[in-house]
Design an enzyme around this catalytic site. Structure first.
Site, PDB file in Angstrom:
ATOM      1  N   ARG A 110       0.878  -1.327  -0.060  1.00  0.00           N
ATOM      2  CA  ARG A 110       0.192  -0.030   0.122  1.00  0.00           C
ATOM      3  C   ARG A 110       0.927   1.003  -0.308  1.00  0.00           C
ATOM      4  O   ARG A 110       1.989   1.221   0.542  1.00  0.00           O
ATOM      5  CB  ARG A 110      -0.801  -0.045   1.151  1.00  0.00           C
ATOM      6  N   THR A 383      -9.883   1.199  -9.235  1.00  0.00           N
ATOM      7  CA  THR A 383      -8.819   0.118  -8.553  1.00  0.00           C
ATOM      8  C   THR A 383      -8.913  -0.726  -9.883  1.00  0.00           C
ATOM      9  O   THR A 383      -9.827  -0.759 -10.456  1.00  0.00           O
ATOM     10  CB  THR A 383      -9.148  -0.232  -7.171  1.00  0.00           C
ATOM     11  N   THR A 401      -4.486  -0.360  -6.937  1.00  0.00           N
ATOM     12  CA  THR A 401      -4.873   0.940  -7.106  1.00  0.00           C
ATOM     13  C   THR A 401      -3.980   2.031  -7.369  1.00  0.00           C
ATOM     14  O   THR A 401      -2.968   1.944  -6.927  1.00  0.00           O
ATOM     15  CB  THR A 401      -5.971   1.076  -5.754  1.00  0.00           C
ATOM     16  N   ASN A 403      -6.092   4.672  -6.627  1.00  0.00           N
ATOM     17  CA  ASN A 403      -7.355   5.532  -6.086  1.00  0.00           C
ATOM     18  C   ASN A 403      -8.278   5.902  -7.218  1.00  0.00           C
ATOM     19  O   ASN A 403      -8.892   5.106  -8.142  1.00  0.00           O
ATOM     20  CB  ASN A 403      -6.776   6.768  -5.303  1.00  0.00           C
ATOM     21  N   ASP A 425      -7.367   8.654   0.524  1.00  0.00           N
ATOM     22  CA  ASP A 425      -7.864   7.851   1.445  1.00  0.00           C
ATOM     23  C   ASP A 425      -7.763   7.883   3.125  1.00  0.00           C
ATOM     24  O   ASP A 425      -8.501   7.303   3.637  1.00  0.00           O
ATOM     25  CB  ASP A 425      -7.304   6.331   1.145  1.00  0.00           C
ATOM     26  N   SER A 454      -7.833   1.395   3.373  1.00  0.00           N
ATOM     27  CA  SER A 454      -8.541   0.794   2.179  1.00  0.00           C
ATOM     28  C   SER A 454      -9.826  -0.073   2.323  1.00  0.00           C
ATOM     29  O   SER A 454      -9.830  -0.459   3.487  1.00  0.00           O
ATOM     30  CB  SER A 454      -7.363  -0.099   1.560  1.00  0.00           C
ATOM     31  N   SER A 455     -10.232  -0.124   1.021  1.00  0.00           N
ATOM     32  CA  SER A 455     -11.543  -1.082   1.269  1.00  0.00           C
ATOM     33  C   SER A 455     -11.094  -2.325   0.130  1.00  0.00           C
ATOM     34  O   SER A 455     -11.944  -3.216   0.188  1.00  0.00           O
ATOM     35  CB  SER A 455     -12.504  -0.473   0.545  1.00  0.00           C
ATOM     36  N   GLY A 474     -13.876  -0.733  -6.529  1.00  0.00           N
ATOM     37  CA  GLY A 474     -15.138   0.238  -6.468  1.00  0.00           C
ATOM     38  C   GLY A 474     -15.269   0.834  -5.164  1.00  0.00           C
ATOM     39  O   GLY A 474     -16.286   1.190  -4.478  1.00  0.00           O
ATOM     40  N   GLY A 475     -14.066   1.269  -4.717  1.00  0.00           N
ATOM     41  CA  GLY A 475     -14.201   2.340  -3.552  1.00  0.00           C
ATOM     42  C   GLY A 475     -14.795   1.559  -2.259  1.00  0.00           C
ATOM     43  O   GLY A 475     -14.558   0.387  -2.070  1.00  0.00           O
TER      44      GLY A 475
HETATM   45  N1  GLY Z   1      -8.235   3.376  -3.075  1.00  0.00           N
HETATM   46  C1  GLY Z   1      -9.075   2.730  -2.742  1.00  0.00           C
HETATM   47  C2  GLY Z   1      -9.030   1.754  -1.599  1.00  0.00           C
HETATM   48  O1  GLY Z   1      -7.802   1.481  -1.406  1.00  0.00           O
HETATM   49  O2  GLY Z   1     -10.047   1.356  -0.873  1.00  0.00           O
END
Ligand code: GLY
Length: 573
Positions: A110, A383, A401, A403, A425, A454-455, A474-475
């Protein structure tokens, strides 16, 4: 002193369930060991967001690579052909399963905040968030992790040298790739920002304007960067001429990265979150992803319900109520585990889920305002995800990603890649909505060297009869998409079904169920509204899911690619 009491019925149920789980896990380990010794899928499946990336992965398998080498090839190819969504200016998570011993880990590459980052870096003199700085241009970027992640995969899990697995991406960057519908649509959305940065405009636009579908893009500067990495390993990116070019470009355009920030970036291996659901062990993303914790919490809440046999309205209601509660906890508790104490054990325990379930009324929506805490964390919308199972049974679920589409849109001159805008984020200011109307919380505030929440939720489903790989971009909706995919898998459906399912989502705040058209009939929408749910059905779709599965009983390997965009491809061979 209080008397020690025998457990009541609920207590015995918990103990029994706990013992069952231990027994099941032991059986699964024994079965996995036997299988590892005796059975292999024989075929390999790769499903990704772009046919050229899927083909790059198969090319590397054909040259003697394993799933981890193929994951390097797919990641690097996506970095070239899908800059909307991921790239070497960004980062990601690779969840890996090694067939020979069943070892599983998540490689966390990340992005992380640079040393000069600080809590208030996006605030103006009046203390207002300057959204443009947090989302567009080099100040929005975290230190990229992707190249370090690829090197780590090659060093610890792959069979081929990193240089070999990078070859397809280098070739595509030199020879070019066609603009597809997704590139076209998302470039249309970001073109005004792309035009601010001459290097990005020159690389991606056609005579300074939106390139048509089919237009060929070549990225010789990106090929040069990847060749440096092929020759020198990750050092060829984080130090030396490439790093100098990156830092010079970033700082000339107002960014704060330093050579030391790049040189000191490291990958972390994290133990996955594990939870049982039905007959399957789910192995999924731990913090700094919020996905695994939230999925475990939701599934624990849903566990006693025969969820796939319920009337569709009651089923949706219960799933939505579980989503609402998990997203509340996500907002309150989750952040970078190296900076905040996260009560993962509590959040993923059945005991905690039993308490949350008790607060759900079967006939009424719980307004989010009636649950304690009302904060929400920010995340982006673009992403990429790919899923791999190789012929030996190794598996990779990777979600990568930059973002938002094309990240920050800033391209350091001479590099051919865009810098992410992952700093968005983080929560730029407590309680202040980000670009997507979401507000943040202290666990996710900006600090030097911290990784934003993150998601991304790369996930395996592991049972005696099936092994499956799933994930999506998909955020904030990633988590609920993966959840719906898991429930579809539990119904006995194939990857092609999980990836195509119409989706619905609830994230606590805003307090509404959003749905793709086709997720509900008009009658179901009315019934949910009568229970107190606000339901918003939209034409716009979300996600780009790519999954794969090995059925150990039939020996079949299958894969599915989301039909929402044209370039995704699942190939089994
Ligand atoms: N940037 C999307 C995530 O990491 O959730």
């Amino acid at each position: 002193m209080g008397k020690i009491q025998a457990p009541d019925r609920a207590g015995y149920r918990l103990i029994f369930k706990g013992l069952n789980r231990v027994l099941f896990c032991l059986l699964l380990v024994a079965a996995s060991t036997l299988l590892a010794a005796s059975e292999k899928p024989g075929k390999a499946a790769i499903a990704s967001a772009h046919f050229m990336a899927t083909e790059a992965g198969h090319e590397i398998l054909a040259r003697g690579g394993n799933a981890f080498d193929a994951a390097i090839a797919v990641s690097a190819a996506l970095a070239v052909v899908e800059p909307t969504s991921s790239g070497i200016g960004g980062g990601g998570f690779w969840l890996v399963h090694r067939a020979e011993d069943g070892f599983e880990t998540m490689i966390d590459a990340r992005e992380q905040a640079p040393a000069a980052a600080h809590k208030d870096m996006y605030l103006d003199e009046e203390g207002n968030v300057v959204r443009d700085l947090a989302v567009n241009g080099p100040l929005a970027g975290g230190i990229p992790g992707e190249i370090a992640g690829l090197q780590h995969l090659a060093d610890h899990y792959g069979r081929l040298p990193l240089a070999a697995s990078l070859q397809p991406a280098i070739r595509i960057a030199r020879e070019g790739f066609p603009v597809d519908d997704k590139f076209h649509a998302l470039m249309n959305y970001r073109i005004d920002v792309i035009k601010r940065w001459p290097a990005a405009a020159e690389a991606y636009l056609a005579d300074g304007e939106l390139p048509p579908v089919g237009h060929i893009i070549r990225l010789p500067d990106l090929a040069w960067v990847l060749e440096n990495v092929a020759e020198h390993g990750a050092k060829g990116f984080y130090t030396g001429p490439v790093a100098e070019r990156v830092i010079e470009g970033v700082r000339a355009a107002g960014g704060i990265w330093t050579m030391e920030d790049l040189a000191s970036y490291t990958v972390k291996e994290r133990d996955p979150i594990r939870t049982m659901y039905g007959d399957y062990e789910l192995v999924t993303a731990p913090p700094p992803s919020s996905g695994g914790v939230a999925i475990a919490e939701i599934l624990n809440i849903l566990e006693p319900y025969p969820i796939n046999e319920l009337d569709p309205v009651l089923r949706t209601h219960l799933i939505v109520e579980a989503m609402r509660r998990a997203y509340r906890d996500r907002a309150i508790y989750l952040g970078d585990p190296d900076f905040v104490d996260i009560p993962v054990e509590m959040l993923t325990s059945q005991f905690y889920a039993d308490g949350l379930r008790a607060s759900i009324r079967p006939d009424r929506a719980t307004p989010s305002s009636m649950l304690a805490g009302n904060d929400q964390v920010p995340e982006g919308t673009d992403t990429t995800h790919f899923s791999i199972i190789d012929a030996e049974g190794n598996m990779v679920a990777a979600t990568l990603t930059v973002n938002t589409p094309f990240g920050s849109c800033f391209m350091p001159p001479g590099t051919g890649f865009v810098v992410n805008n992952e700093m968005d984020d983080f929560s730029a200011k407590e309680g202040e909505p980000n670009a997507y109307g979401l507000i943040g919380f202290v666990a996710n505030e900006i600090q030097p060297f911290k990784r934003p929440l993150s998601s991304m939720t790369p996930t395996f489903m592991i049972g005696e009869d099936k092994r499956a790989v799933i994930g999506t971009p998909g955020g904030s909706r990633i988590i609920t998409m993966v959840l719906l995919g898991i429930l579809d898998f539990m119904r006995g459906n194939e990857p092609e079904s999980w990836v195509a399912l119409p989706r619905f989502h609830h994230q606590y705040v805003p307090d509404k169920v959003s749905a793709e058209s086709g997720a509900f009939t008009p009658g179901q929408v009315e019934a949910l509204q009568a229970m107190g749910h606000e339901v918003e059905v939209r034409e716009r779709t979300w996600g780009n899911m790519h999954g794969a599965m090995w059925n150990l009983e039939t020996g079949e390997v299958t894969a599915g690619s989301d039909p929402r965009w044209s370039s995704g491809r699942a190939i089994v061979k």
